[in-house]
Design a protein around this motif. Structure first.
Motif, PDB file in Angstrom:
ATOM      1  N   UNK A 531       0.844  -1.189   0.000  1.00  0.00           N
ATOM      2  CA  UNK A 531       0.000   0.000   0.000  1.00  0.00           C
ATOM      3  C   UNK A 531       0.881   1.240   0.000  1.00  0.00           C
ATOM      4  N   UNK A 532       0.587   2.156  -0.911  1.00  0.00           N
ATOM      5  CA  UNK A 532       1.341   3.398  -1.022  1.00  0.00           C
ATOM      6  C   UNK A 532       0.521   4.533  -0.417  1.00  0.00           C
ATOM      7  N   UNK A 533       1.145   5.376   0.392  1.00  0.00           N
ATOM      8  CA  UNK A 533       0.382   6.385   1.126  1.00  0.00           C
ATOM      9  C   UNK A 533      -0.025   7.567   0.257  1.00  0.00           C
ATOM     10  N   UNK A 534      -0.867   8.427   0.852  1.00  0.00           N
ATOM     11  CA  UNK A 534      -1.246   9.688   0.211  1.00  0.00           C
ATOM     12  C   UNK A 534       0.020  10.474  -0.134  1.00  0.00           C
ATOM     13  N   UNK A 535       0.014  11.086  -1.322  1.00  0.00           N
ATOM     14  CA  UNK A 535       1.156  11.881  -1.744  1.00  0.00           C
ATOM     15  C   UNK A 535       2.200  11.122  -2.535  1.00  0.00           C
ATOM     16  N   UNK A 536       1.999   9.816  -2.715  1.00  0.00           N
ATOM     17  CA  UNK A 536       2.946   9.044  -3.525  1.00  0.00           C
ATOM     18  C   UNK A 536       2.903   9.530  -4.976  1.00  0.00           C
ATOM     19  N   UNK A 537       4.081   9.667  -5.562  1.00  0.00           N
ATOM     20  CA  UNK A 537       4.170  10.070  -6.960  1.00  0.00           C
ATOM     21  C   UNK A 537       4.323   8.825  -7.818  1.00  0.00           C
ATOM     22  N   UNK A 538       3.227   8.459  -8.510  1.00  0.00           N
ATOM     23  CA  UNK A 538       3.227   7.305  -9.408  1.00  0.00           C
ATOM     24  C   UNK A 538       3.595   7.789 -10.805  1.00  0.00           C
ATOM     25  N   UNK A 539       4.687   7.263 -11.325  1.00  0.00           N
ATOM     26  CA  UNK A 539       5.155   7.674 -12.649  1.00  0.00           C
ATOM     27  C   UNK A 539       5.022   6.522 -13.634  1.00  0.00           C
ATOM     28  N   UNK A 540       4.382   6.781 -14.769  1.00  0.00           N
ATOM     29  CA  UNK A 540       4.362   5.858 -15.901  1.00  0.00           C
ATOM     30  C   UNK A 540       5.389   6.378 -16.892  1.00  0.00           C
ATOM     31  N   UNK A 541       6.451   5.604 -17.093  1.00  0.00           N
ATOM     32  CA  UNK A 541       7.591   6.074 -17.879  1.00  0.00           C
ATOM     33  C   UNK A 541       7.932   5.083 -18.979  1.00  0.00           C
ATOM     34  N   UNK A 542       8.280   5.634 -20.116  1.00  0.00           N
ATOM     35  CA  UNK A 542       8.721   4.804 -21.228  1.00  0.00           C
ATOM     36  C   UNK A 542      10.226   4.570 -21.110  1.00  0.00           C
ATOM     37  N   UNK A 543      10.609   3.356 -20.684  1.00  0.00           N
ATOM     38  CA  UNK A 543      12.010   2.992 -20.554  1.00  0.00           C
ATOM     39  C   UNK A 543      12.474   2.254 -21.807  1.00  0.00           C
ATOM     40  N   UNK A 544      13.756   1.904 -21.821  1.00  0.00           N
ATOM     41  CA  UNK A 544      14.348   1.314 -23.026  1.00  0.00           C
ATOM     42  C   UNK A 544      13.667   0.018 -23.430  1.00  0.00           C
ATOM     43  N   UNK A 545      13.197  -0.771 -22.463  1.00  0.00           N
ATOM     44  CA  UNK A 545      12.579  -2.060 -22.788  1.00  0.00           C
ATOM     45  C   UNK A 545      11.088  -1.938 -23.097  1.00  0.00           C
ATOM     46  N   UNK A 546      10.532  -0.732 -23.030  1.00  0.00           N
ATOM     47  CA  UNK A 546       9.123  -0.504 -23.348  1.00  0.00           C
ATOM     48  C   UNK A 546       9.044  -0.124 -24.816  1.00  0.00           C
ATOM     49  N   UNK A 547       8.683  -1.093 -25.668  1.00  0.00           N
ATOM     50  CA  UNK A 547       8.994  -0.988 -27.092  1.00  0.00           C
ATOM     51  C   UNK A 547       7.813  -0.698 -28.008  1.00  0.00           C
ATOM     52  N   UNK A 548       6.686  -0.224 -27.492  1.00  0.00           N
ATOM     53  CA  UNK A 548       5.625   0.220 -28.406  1.00  0.00           C
ATOM     54  C   UNK A 548       6.075   1.489 -29.118  1.00  0.00           C
ATOM     55  N   UNK A 549       5.555   1.708 -30.319  1.00  0.00           N
ATOM     56  CA  UNK A 549       5.962   2.888 -31.082  1.00  0.00           C
ATOM     57  C   UNK A 549       5.551   4.169 -30.379  1.00  0.00           C
ATOM     58  N   UNK A 550       4.440   4.134 -29.654  1.00  0.00           N
ATOM     59  CA  UNK A 550       4.015   5.270 -28.839  1.00  0.00           C
ATOM     60  C   UNK A 550       3.099   4.767 -27.738  1.00  0.00           C
ATOM     61  N   UNK A 551       2.937   5.609 -26.724  1.00  0.00           N
ATOM     62  CA  UNK A 551       2.018   5.341 -25.620  1.00  0.00           C
ATOM     63  C   UNK A 551       1.182   6.588 -25.411  1.00  0.00           C
ATOM     64  N   UNK A 552      -0.132   6.418 -25.307  1.00  0.00           N
ATOM     65  CA  UNK A 552      -1.000   7.535 -24.969  1.00  0.00           C
ATOM     66  C   UNK A 552      -1.646   7.210 -23.628  1.00  0.00           C
ATOM     67  N   UNK A 553      -1.423   8.072 -22.656  1.00  0.00           N
ATOM     68  CA  UNK A 553      -1.941   7.886 -21.314  1.00  0.00           C
ATOM     69  C   UNK A 553      -3.096   8.861 -21.115  1.00  0.00           C
ATOM     70  N   UNK A 554      -4.259   8.332 -20.788  1.00  0.00           N
ATOM     71  CA  UNK A 554      -5.448   9.163 -20.592  1.00  0.00           C
ATOM     72  C   UNK A 554      -5.692   9.430 -19.108  1.00  0.00           C
ATOM     73  N   UNK A 555      -5.732   8.396 -18.302  1.00  0.00           N
ATOM     74  CA  UNK A 555      -6.013   8.551 -16.878  1.00  0.00           C
ATOM     75  C   UNK A 555      -5.575   7.299 -16.146  1.00  0.00           C
ATOM     76  N   UNK A 556      -5.526   7.404 -14.826  1.00  0.00           N
ATOM     77  CA  UNK A 556      -5.340   6.217 -13.989  1.00  0.00           C
ATOM     78  C   UNK A 556      -6.393   6.218 -12.895  1.00  0.00           C
ATOM     79  N   UNK A 557      -6.712   5.038 -12.397  1.00  0.00           N
ATOM     80  CA  UNK A 557      -7.512   4.857 -11.193  1.00  0.00           C
ATOM     81  C   UNK A 557      -6.608   4.244 -10.130  1.00  0.00           C
ATOM     82  N   UNK A 558      -6.582   4.847  -8.944  1.00  0.00           N
ATOM     83  CA  UNK A 558      -5.854   4.308  -7.809  1.00  0.00           C
ATOM     84  C   UNK A 558      -6.867   3.864  -6.763  1.00  0.00           C
TER      85      UNK A 558
END
Length: 983
Positions: A531-558
């Motif tokens: 469990x991650x507390x209030x104020x946690x910074x969740x980052x979705x990042x495209x790293x070298x092994x993430x190989x789709x031509x592009x990523x479109x991020x609309x929203x997240x649910x926590x």
């Protein structure tokens, strides 16, 4: 061409006839001793044509077959482990109706340690002749393989390869074979206060040594512990012991599974599990034990700012009485309320009035009540004192997750924003985004970073990644970080997105890439390990092994997901009937046996434990009369409970059109067919649909369908990737003697996502039914609908009436409406939040689809509509946020009140041309802000009827606040605040 059923010939006879007449292999003793290693094994193909999937090639029937979608084509049998093969038998139906044909075939294979296929038999032409060889060909081969593949190059009588049955004869090569035996536990008759240990024996029954692995122990289908298993020589055994701790009173099936992750290649991978014949029975310990059964609020559905009081039902499930004076505590938001509990005898329940009140806050909150909050009583169990439920206040659903938009987060990427008209259907990512904005990640290192506002141990990501070049989707990962620390890779997929074509016909789209695309987004979800507390910074990042031509991020649910619920008293697990969690094998037969036992009164309740359970056939009632081609008899008098929608998950891997032998192709090969008095709660149902009707009428199936009848209640069910989430109602002609329309059906806490058609549709005379406190996102037709269709027993009685859609949140319908009512009377749309419709209204009343007429009253009240409406049907028809469309039939008795319409794509409220009358519409206390490309209220040129405005405010409309087009026979009385009617 349809094959006739083969009768009067045994498989052995066919094999012998095929061997002799083909002249390829004499019948010898050694050949006869070989076994069919392909029987019951998985068969895959490079492609299939129409309703002729690869599974037909190994179903034990020659009157079904696989046909490829062209040449060359591959058909692969996965034997599971190395075997020394001697021959391959390929069969077609021997019926003389099938003409002689020649197929060019090459045989290839690969070992269990190899990734590449090698040739076992060179390409050659094989003649299938119903007269000379009974359409059976035997190809001699020599080699050791785990996967055997036939490669087809031509067929003289068909455009694709054809195989009715494939058999692979040979003997198993040396391999280990792990089994479990002698399961027991100590103490043998435990109580709730005892620590329990499960013991067993793992044996290598194979012909080669086994490397080290593990064994998992499950109680009631839930894995509760594991133990290491060292290397074992062939024939050797080793004892295992797993401590499973204390368990609540109840009966538990005990099972053990060796090598649960399939790391050991075995000669037989189907015998790794063992379940005891008798259950583990945990007795009740002496003493009191308090638990909260329910929380009642007054008022039940409070308005924002109302003072709410509570009563808590406290039950003593123990064997000893509890004296008066314990504290029952209720928390809601930041408010804590206490009540004094009276004396409670063993087995009795007390209703405790909690002192004070809570001021209702918009959106609602979670109510949590705890018995014996100050721990005065020494109880049998101290883990079952707390009970929680949601209370809904104001508009929308009280969802347990927090939704965070990408465009409002920190990001390093490209912001996507829709055009002014929010054009849909032309590969418009921003139009299909929540809030009409999203963030695109093109380069390595780009990211979106969200700051949490509540504790969370799970994440849902709404995203889009590219399709595969040839269609069918692809998989990719994206990296999740929390406060700069790598957490895990999230698996994303485009399998269920990307539909192509310029048509607006729902059945006219295709999965084959080309031209414009729509339905661009899908969702990925994951439970996190902490469990991650209030104020946690969740980052979705495209790293070298993430190989789709592009990523479109609309929203997240926590979301903070609770631990799996325990098996309720009286419920019997599907594991008792043979289901095994997380093994990838089809559990349908076991689930069906459990449901049938419940329906027959043999058990009180069906329990689906935490785990992944594969289901490839719909659960229903076998029709002994075999009326018609498809079974259309649902279940009744059944209760099905799970450990929670995040934990107890049913899934299918096979799209319905490829399943073969499904109960009904329109309704699919997953979920439940319901006829009466059925309760289903706290599970997930994940389909495998990829399209609605197009590409050969390949529909995605319906998760919950049937007549529904009376006393059916569905709660906390997550449905995804179905054609339709719920379709309540059957046509009267579907077995007339079983006519039983839904009456008093209730849906609560539903989570329906990413469908190709409706979310929940009340059809065929459904009445007095409710959808409450549920959420819908990315539905491919109406998220909620009442369709008072004519396919009923008595059109004067079987009318869709007095249904209610209340406190629901609806987002991003990618085709059709947020909520629609087609005919009937007394239906209500109240307290809903609807946003970002692609092309249709948020709310529509209409008489298209040939319904029974509207009559009486229809209420639209206290809804919030944001960025709704759009253009459809070749972009020629522009729809308002609320639209009335009387196609030839009138729509009387409509009241629209206490509603907030914001940022509409076109008009706020629209009275549409259609021929029918719309008399005496009442519009009261409605605020319309910013109609971007239309009017606040529009009466089209062919509209007929009248409306009265009371307390209406309209601001910032491009085409005027109230517009009555020339030629209209519609009149509007009353003037919005600060506005005048315009013609």
């Amino acid at each position: 061409m349809r094959w006739k059923r083969l009768t009067g010939r045994t498989v052995a006879g066919l094999l012998t006839a095929g061997l002799i007449s083909a002249g390829l292999l004499p019948v010898t003793a050694s050949a006869a001793e070989a076994t069919d290693l392909a029987r019951g094994k998985t068969v895959t193909a490079s492609g299939s044509h129409g309703g002729y999937p690869a599974a037909n090639a190994n179903d034990g029937k020659v009157d079904s077959y696989w046909e490829s979608n062209g040449h060359p084509a591959d058909l692969t049998v996965k034997l599971g482990a190395d075997a020394d093969v001697q021959s391959v038998v390929v069969k077609l139906n021997p019926d003389p109706i099938w003409a002689t044909r020649t197929q060019d075939i090459q045989v290839l294979g690969r070992t269990q340690d190899s990734t590449a296929f090698t040739s076992l038999r060179a390409r050659a032409g094989y003649v299938f002749n119903p007269s000379s060889n009974r359409n059976t060909v035997t190809i001699p081969v020599t080699g050791r393989v785990a996967d055997l593949q036939l490669k087809f190059f031509s067929n003289t009588e068909a455009p694709g390869a054809q195989v009715a049955e494939i058999q692979v004869f040979g003997t198993a090569a040396p391999n280990p074979d792990l089994t479990v035996s002698a399961l027991s536990w100590s103490p043998s008759s435990p109580s709730e206060t005892d620590d329990i240990t499960v013991e067993g024996t793992v044996r290598n029954a194979g012909s080669a040594a086994s490397p080290a692995t593990t064994v998992n122990v499950s109680l009631g289908g839930v894995v509760v512990g594991s133990a290491p298993v060292g290397p074992l020589a062939a024939g050797a055994s080793a004892p295992v012991s797993v401590e499973v701790g204390k368990r609540p009173q109840g009966s538990y099936t005990v099972s053990a599974l060796v090598d649960p992750t399939d790391t050991v290649v075995e000669s037989d991978n189907t015998n790794n599990s063992r379940t005891t014949a008798s259950p583990l029975v945990v007795g009740q310990s002496p003493g009191p034990d308090l638990e909260v059964r329910s929380i009642t609020s007054s008022p039940a559905n409070p308005a924002v700012g109302a003072a709410v009081t509570f009563t808590v039902a406290v039950h003593n499930r123990g064997t000893g009485a509890v004296s008066a004076g314990t504290v029952t505590r209720l928390t809601v938001g930041s408010t804590t309320l206490n009540g004094t509990t009276p004396a409670i005898a063993a087995g009795a329940t007390a209703n405790v009035t909690v002192g004070g009140s809570w001021t209702a806050a918009s959106g609602g909150a979670t109510l949590s009540a705890t018995a014996d909050a100050t721990n005065l009583v020494a109880e049998t169990s101290e883990t079952n004192n707390t009970f929680a439920r949601s209370i809904v206040v104001g508009r929308g659903a009280a969802v347990p997750y927090t939704e965070l938009e990408a465009e409002k987060a920190d990001y390093q990427g490209t912001l996507l924003q829709s055009d002014a008209e929010r054009t849909f259907g032309h590969t418009n990512f921003a139009t299909e985004s929540s809030g009409r904005e999203s963030v695109r990640l093109n380069s390595m290192g780009e990211y979106v970073e969200f700051t949490s506002t509540a504790p969370a141990n799970s994440i849902v990501v709404r995203n889009s990644i590219p399709d595969a070049p040839g269609g069918g989707g692809r998989e990719a990962t994206i990296s999740l970080y929390a406060d700069g620390k790598f957490v895990r890779k999230l698996d994303l997929s485009s399998k269920h997105s990307w539909l192509y074509g310029n048509t607006d016909s729902p059945e006219g789209l295709t999965n084959t890439p080309g031209g414009d695309a729509r339905r661009l987004f899908d969702e990925s979800h994951a439970l996190l390990t902490e469990t991650y507390p209030v104020g946690t910074k969740f980052r979705l990042q495209r790293d070298a092994s993430d190989n789709a031509a592009f990523y479109i991020i609309d929203l997240i649910d926590l979301e903070q997901v609770a631990a799996p619920s325990s098996q309720p008293s009286g419920c019997v697990s599907i594991t008792t009937y043979g289901a095994v969690a997380n093994d990838g094998l089809d559990d349908t037969a076991a689930i069906q046996r459990a449901v049938t036992a419940n329906q027959n009164g043999e058990i009180d309740c069906v329990w689906i434990p935490a785990g992944q359970w594969r289901q490839e056939q719909k659960i229903l009632t076998d029709d002994p009369l075999d009326r018609g081609q498809w079974n259309q008899v649902g279940i009744r008098d059944v209760t099905i409970r799970g450990a929670g929608m995040w934990h107890s998950q049913l899934y299918t891997l096979t799209p319905p059109h490829e399943a073969g032998g499904i109960n009904h192709p329109h309704e699919g090969n997953f979920g439940f067919d319901i006829d009466e008095n059925t309760q289903i709660s706290d599970i997930a149902i994940f389909g495998s649909g990829t399209i609605r009707g197009g590409d050969g009428n390949h529909e995605g199936g319906v998760a919950l369908n049937g007549r529904f009848g009376k006393d059916t209640k569905i709660s906390n069910v997550w449905i995804e990737h179905a054609n339709v989430g719920v379709w309540a109602g059957r046509d009267f002609d579907n077995i007339q003697e079983l006519w039983n329309p839904g009456d008093g059906v209730e849906f609560t806490g539903m989570r329906i996502r990413n469908t190709y058609a409706d979310g929940i549709n009340f059809a065929n005379g459904t009445r007095n039914s409710t959808v409450y406190n549920s959420s819908f996102r990315n539905t491919g037709d109406d998220a909620l609908a009442v369709w008072s269709s004519k396919y009923v027993k008595d059109q004067s009685v079987d009318i869709g009436h007095d249904n209610s859609f209340r406190n629901n949140t609806i987002q991003l319908p990618w085709r059709a409406n947020g909520i629609a009512i087609y005919g009937g009377y007394g239906n209500k749309i109240e307290n809903n939040l609807i946003s970002d419709t692609m092309n249709y209204p948020a709310i529509m009343l209409a008489t298209d689809h040939d319904p029974l007429p509207f009559s009486g009253q229809t209420l639209i009240a206290n809804n919030g509509l944001y960025r709704t409406g759009g253009a459809f049907w070749n972009e020629d028809q522009e729809f308002g946020a609320i639209t009335l469309f009387p196609q030839n039939l009138p729509i009387p008795g409509v009241t629209i009140r206490d509603t907030y319409i914001v940022d509409s794509t076109y008009d706020g409220i629209q009275f549409k041309t259609g021929g029918g009358l719309m008399p005496d519409v009442k519009i009261q206390n409605v605020r319309i802000e910013k109609s971007n490309n239309g009017s606040g209220i529009l009466a089209m040129g062919g509209a007929r009827g009248n409306a009265t405005l009371t307390g209406v405010t309209i601001t910032d409309s491009r085409d005027g606040h109230v517009l009555i087009e020339p030629g209209s026979q519609f009149t509007i009385s009353g003037t919005p605040n600060g506005a005048r009617a315009k013609r």
